[in-house]
Every structure is written in structure tokens, then in C-alpha cells.
Scaffold this motif. Structure first.
Motif, PDB file in Angstrom:
ATOM      1  N   GLY A 115    -100.336 -10.865  -9.446  1.00 35.48           N
ATOM      2  CA  GLY A 115    -100.691 -11.922 -10.394  1.00 35.48           C
ATOM      3  C   GLY A 115     -99.617 -12.196 -11.427  1.00 35.48           C
ATOM      4  N   ALA A 116    -100.054 -12.612 -12.622  1.00 36.33           N
ATOM      5  CA  ALA A 116     -99.146 -13.024 -13.691  1.00 36.33           C
ATOM      6  C   ALA A 116     -99.652 -12.497 -15.044  1.00 36.33           C
ATOM      7  N   LEU A 117     -98.753 -12.273 -15.962  1.00 36.51           N
ATOM      8  CA  LEU A 117     -97.321 -12.195 -15.882  1.00 36.51           C
ATOM      9  C   LEU A 117     -96.918 -10.729 -15.703  1.00 36.51           C
ATOM     10  N   THR A 118     -95.842 -10.524 -14.954  1.00 35.49           N
ATOM     11  CA  THR A 118     -95.381  -9.175 -14.650  1.00 35.49           C
ATOM     12  C   THR A 118     -95.248  -8.322 -15.893  1.00 35.49           C
ATOM     13  N   ASN A 119     -94.580  -8.859 -16.908  1.00 41.80           N
ATOM     14  CA  ASN A 119     -94.238  -8.064 -18.082  1.00 41.80           C
ATOM     15  C   ASN A 119     -95.225  -8.231 -19.238  1.00 41.80           C
ATOM     16  N   PHE A 120     -96.334  -8.894 -18.996  1.00 35.55           N
ATOM     17  CA  PHE A 120     -97.385  -8.979 -20.016  1.00 35.55           C
ATOM     18  C   PHE A 120     -98.691  -8.437 -19.438  1.00 35.55           C
ATOM     19  N   CYS A 121     -99.497  -9.288 -18.849  1.00 27.52           N
ATOM     20  CA  CYS A 121    -100.837  -8.858 -18.426  1.00 27.52           C
ATOM     21  C   CYS A 121    -100.804  -7.876 -17.264  1.00 27.52           C
ATOM     22  N   CYS A 122     -99.938  -8.101 -16.289  1.00 32.99           N
ATOM     23  CA  CYS A 122     -99.853  -7.184 -15.148  1.00 32.99           C
ATOM     24  C   CYS A 122     -99.289  -5.832 -15.591  1.00 32.99           C
ATOM     25  N   GLY A 123     -98.196  -5.874 -16.332  1.00 38.24           N
ATOM     26  CA  GLY A 123     -97.577  -4.636 -16.778  1.00 38.24           C
ATOM     27  C   GLY A 123     -98.451  -3.863 -17.743  1.00 38.24           C
ATOM     28  N   THR A 124     -99.118  -4.566 -18.651  1.00 32.13           N
ATOM     29  CA  THR A 124    -100.016  -3.896 -19.587  1.00 32.13           C
ATOM     30  C   THR A 124    -101.190  -3.261 -18.850  1.00 32.13           C
ATOM     31  N   THR A 125    -101.736  -3.971 -17.873  1.00 36.84           N
ATOM     32  CA  THR A 125    -102.832  -3.422 -17.072  1.00 36.84           C
ATOM     33  C   THR A 125    -102.379  -2.185 -16.315  1.00 36.84           C
ATOM     34  N   ALA A 126    -101.169  -2.214 -15.777  1.00 37.15           N
ATOM     35  CA  ALA A 126    -100.640  -1.040 -15.076  1.00 37.15           C
ATOM     36  C   ALA A 126    -100.551   0.156 -16.009  1.00 37.15           C
ATOM     37  N   ARG A 127    -100.071  -0.058 -17.212  1.00 35.47           N
ATOM     38  CA  ARG A 127     -99.956   1.032 -18.179  1.00 35.47           C
ATOM     39  C   ARG A 127    -101.333   1.566 -18.582  1.00 35.47           C
ATOM     40  N   GLN A 128    -102.263   0.649 -18.811  1.00 29.65           N
ATOM     41  CA  GLN A 128    -103.611   1.075 -19.193  1.00 29.65           C
ATOM     42  C   GLN A 128    -104.281   1.860 -18.071  1.00 29.65           C
ATOM     43  N   ALA A 129    -104.081   1.435 -16.832  1.00 34.67           N
ATOM     44  CA  ALA A 129    -104.653   2.147 -15.684  1.00 34.67           C
ATOM     45  C   ALA A 129    -104.056   3.544 -15.581  1.00 34.67           C
ATOM     46  N   TYR A 130    -102.736   3.623 -15.721  1.00 33.76           N
ATOM     47  CA  TYR A 130    -102.052   4.918 -15.672  1.00 33.76           C
ATOM     48  C   TYR A 130    -102.603   5.868 -16.738  1.00 33.76           C
ATOM     49  N   GLU A 131    -102.771   5.365 -17.940  1.00 32.37           N
ATOM     50  CA  GLU A 131    -103.242   6.206 -19.041  1.00 32.37           C
ATOM     51  C   GLU A 131    -104.691   6.647 -18.869  1.00 32.37           C
ATOM     52  N   ARG A 132    -105.423   5.970 -17.998  1.00 33.59           N
ATOM     53  CA  ARG A 132    -106.810   6.348 -17.713  1.00 33.59           C
ATOM     54  C   ARG A 132    -106.933   7.184 -16.450  1.00 33.59           C
ATOM     55  N   GLY A 133    -105.803   7.569 -15.895  1.00 31.65           N
ATOM     56  CA  GLY A 133    -105.814   8.457 -14.742  1.00 31.65           C
ATOM     57  C   GLY A 133    -105.913   7.784 -13.393  1.00 31.65           C
ATOM     58  N   PHE A 134    -105.751   6.469 -13.354  1.00 31.73           N
ATOM     59  CA  PHE A 134    -105.781   5.768 -12.073  1.00 31.73           C
ATOM     60  C   PHE A 134    -104.375   5.712 -11.472  1.00 31.73           C
ATOM     61  N   LYS A 135    -104.313   5.729 -10.150  1.00 32.77           N
ATOM     62  CA  LYS A 135    -103.061   5.502  -9.455  1.00 32.77           C
ATOM     63  C   LYS A 135    -102.807   3.996  -9.430  1.00 32.77           C
ATOM     64  N   VAL A 136    -101.561   3.610  -9.620  1.00 33.97           N
ATOM     65  CA  VAL A 136    -101.222   2.192  -9.716  1.00 33.97           C
ATOM     66  C   VAL A 136    -100.200   1.826  -8.647  1.00 33.97           C
ATOM     67  N   VAL A 137    -100.538   0.797  -7.871  1.00 36.02           N
ATOM     68  CA  VAL A 137     -99.602   0.202  -6.921  1.00 36.02           C
ATOM     69  C   VAL A 137     -99.296  -1.202  -7.433  1.00 36.02           C
ATOM     70  N   PHE A 138     -98.031  -1.488  -7.658  1.00 31.04           N
ATOM     71  CA  PHE A 138     -97.637  -2.736  -8.309  1.00 31.04           C
ATOM     72  C   PHE A 138     -96.821  -3.577  -7.337  1.00 31.04           C
ATOM     73  N   GLY A 139     -97.303  -4.790  -7.067  1.00 34.86           N
ATOM     74  CA  GLY A 139     -96.626  -5.678  -6.127  1.00 34.86           C
ATOM     75  C   GLY A 139     -95.369  -6.292  -6.709  1.00 34.86           C
ATOM     76  N   SER A 140     -94.223  -5.989  -6.116  1.00 31.05           N
ATOM     77  CA  SER A 140     -92.958  -6.473  -6.670  1.00 31.05           C
ATOM     78  C   SER A 140     -92.727  -7.954  -6.419  1.00 31.05           C
ATOM     79  N   ASP A 141     -93.289  -8.495  -5.332  1.00 32.05           N
ATOM     80  CA  ASP A 141     -93.058  -9.895  -4.982  1.00 32.05           C
ATOM     81  C   ASP A 141     -94.349 -10.713  -4.977  1.00 32.05           C
ATOM     82  N   VAL A 142     -95.404 -10.169  -5.571  1.00 34.49           N
ATOM     83  CA  VAL A 142     -96.652 -10.907  -5.775  1.00 34.49           C
ATOM     84  C   VAL A 142     -97.062 -10.844  -7.246  1.00 34.49           C
ATOM     85  N   THR A 143     -96.066 -10.618  -8.096  1.00 32.13           N
ATOM     86  CA  THR A 143     -96.213 -10.725  -9.548  1.00 32.13           C
ATOM     87  C   THR A 143     -95.045 -11.565 -10.039  1.00 32.13           C
TER      88      THR A 143
END
Length: 222
Positions: free
Chosen positions: A161-189
């Protein structure tokens, strides 16, 4: 026993390797995954409608649609997020109004933006999908996302989704901090400034997520 001392060059080489080629060591277990489709809504995807349009997000719609359909074929839950007026915007971080990404120099007055949180028609959710309306960047902030993931007994989120360095990246960080594994799409963000895409991917790759292309994600899920 002599303790090895690290030179400045050693430290730089370690950091650069982790940023550029590092890979999180966890395995991707398909039945433990959820696909998060972050903010692929009209405000960011509809060409020219708002100053917040992300042209690359529009171009990525076919790829993201393919990823959604693939994950759906694997019976994976699909969770969409969107900005919307959840409580007359009273649940948004109050300091948001001070940020330059609101483009105050433009004196924007279009009150129809970010009210409905309408997902772009090319990625329309199905009845079985979940849509979470959120008041800020991260999908975990003041939303039921963590509760939903725990209820579904899922421990891995795949992010597009969008944006890589705002909503997607923030969600990835929040997931990580809650103990979830994160897979981040490099060409679908995507970002509103493509020159920042790889910079954000490097940071996520080093410390928060397994960064993979769409084809690599699909292969891992097979």
C-alpha cells in the motif's frame, strides 16, 4: 580472553551490510499470515484528486490486486485500512496540524477529503474482508487491529500500500514492537517521492521486517 575491539570501519561495514542485504531469519508460515492493504484509498490513488495523490500507488494497483487475489486464494484474511473521519477527527494526534505534510501554504479547504475512507474501486474489498478506519499513520494506533490479529491467531503481517515511509513504515514498526513478524512488500508499496523508497526499505530491512518483492512473497506463500 581478549575482547575484540571494533573499528569505525568495522561498524560501518556491518551497518551497511544489514541495511542493504540483511534478511530477517524468521520463516513465513502461510496459515499464520494476514495481508494488510494500507490506505489504497481515493485520496492517495485517484489521479489528481488531492494534493496527497501518490502516482506510484496508482501504477501499482494491478500488482496489489494480484497480490490480494493470490492471498485470497490461500484463504488468507485481507485487512484494508483507510484514513477517515472516525470521531470528527478528534482522535487524530493534535500536533498533526503543525506538520508541513498538510501543505499549509496552499490553504486547503476541501472538506470532502478523508471523510469516507473510500477504497479505490480497482481494489474494492469483498464482504468477507475487514476494513479498519484509522486516525493516524500507523494501523495499530487507536484501532482494533491487534485485537483482530490475536483473535484470528495470526502472528505475521504482510504489508502493501501507501505510503512506504509513512503509514506502511509506521505500521511495520508498530507491528514489530507488538511482537508480530512483518513481511514488507518492496514493489507493492510506494512513496510520494520515489527517491525515498529505498531509504525506507533499508531501515525496515535492518531492524523491523523481512523485505521482499511481490514475487518473492508469493513464492514464500506457495
Amino acid at each position: 580472553m581478549e575482547i575484540k575491539k571494533f573499528t569505525e570501519e568495522d561498524i560501518l561495514e556491518l551497518a551497511r551490510t544489514a541495511y542493504e542485504t540483511g534478511s530477517a531469519s524468521f520463516e513465513i508460515v502461510p496459515h499464520k499470515c494476514v495481508l494488510l492493504v494500507i490506505d489504497m484509498q481515493d485520496e492517495f490513488v485517484k489521479p489528481g484528486w488531492t494534493v496527497f495523490w501518490v502516482p506510484e500507488a496508482t501504477r501499482q494497483v494491478p500488482k496489489i490486486k494480484s497480490l490480494i487475489e493470490f492471498c485470497r486464494s490461500k484463504s488468507m484474511p485481507i485487512i484494508y485500512t483507510a484514513f477517515a473521519s472516525t470521531y470528527h477527527f478528534l482522535d487524530c494526534p493534535k500536533t498533526g496540524d503543525f506538520m508541513p505534510n498538510r501543505y499549509p501554504q496552499l490553504s486547503l479547504t476541501n472538506s470532502s477529503w478523508f471523510k469516507e475512507g473510500k477504497i479505490w474501486h480497482g481494489l474494492k474489498p469483498q464482504q468477507s474482508d475487514i476494513v479498519i478506519y484509522k486516525p493516524s499513520y500507523g494501523a495499530f494506533y487507536d484501532t482494533p487491529l491487534e485485537t483482530i490479529l490475536k483473535y484470528l491467531e495470526k502472528d505475521t503481517v504482510i504489508i502493501c500500500g501507501a505510503l512506504t515511509n509513512f503509514c506502511c513504515g509506521t505500521t511495520a514498526r508498530q507491528a514489530y514492537e507488538r511482537g508480530f513478524k512483518v513481511v514488507f512488500g518492496s514493489d507493492v508499496t510506494s512513496t510520494d517521492d520515489p527517491s525515498l523508497q529505498e531509504t525506507e526499505l533499508k531501515v525496515l530491512r535492518k531492524g523491523f521486517a523481512k523485505v521482499l518483492s511481490m514475487s518473492e512473497i508469493m513464492e514464500a506463500l506457495r
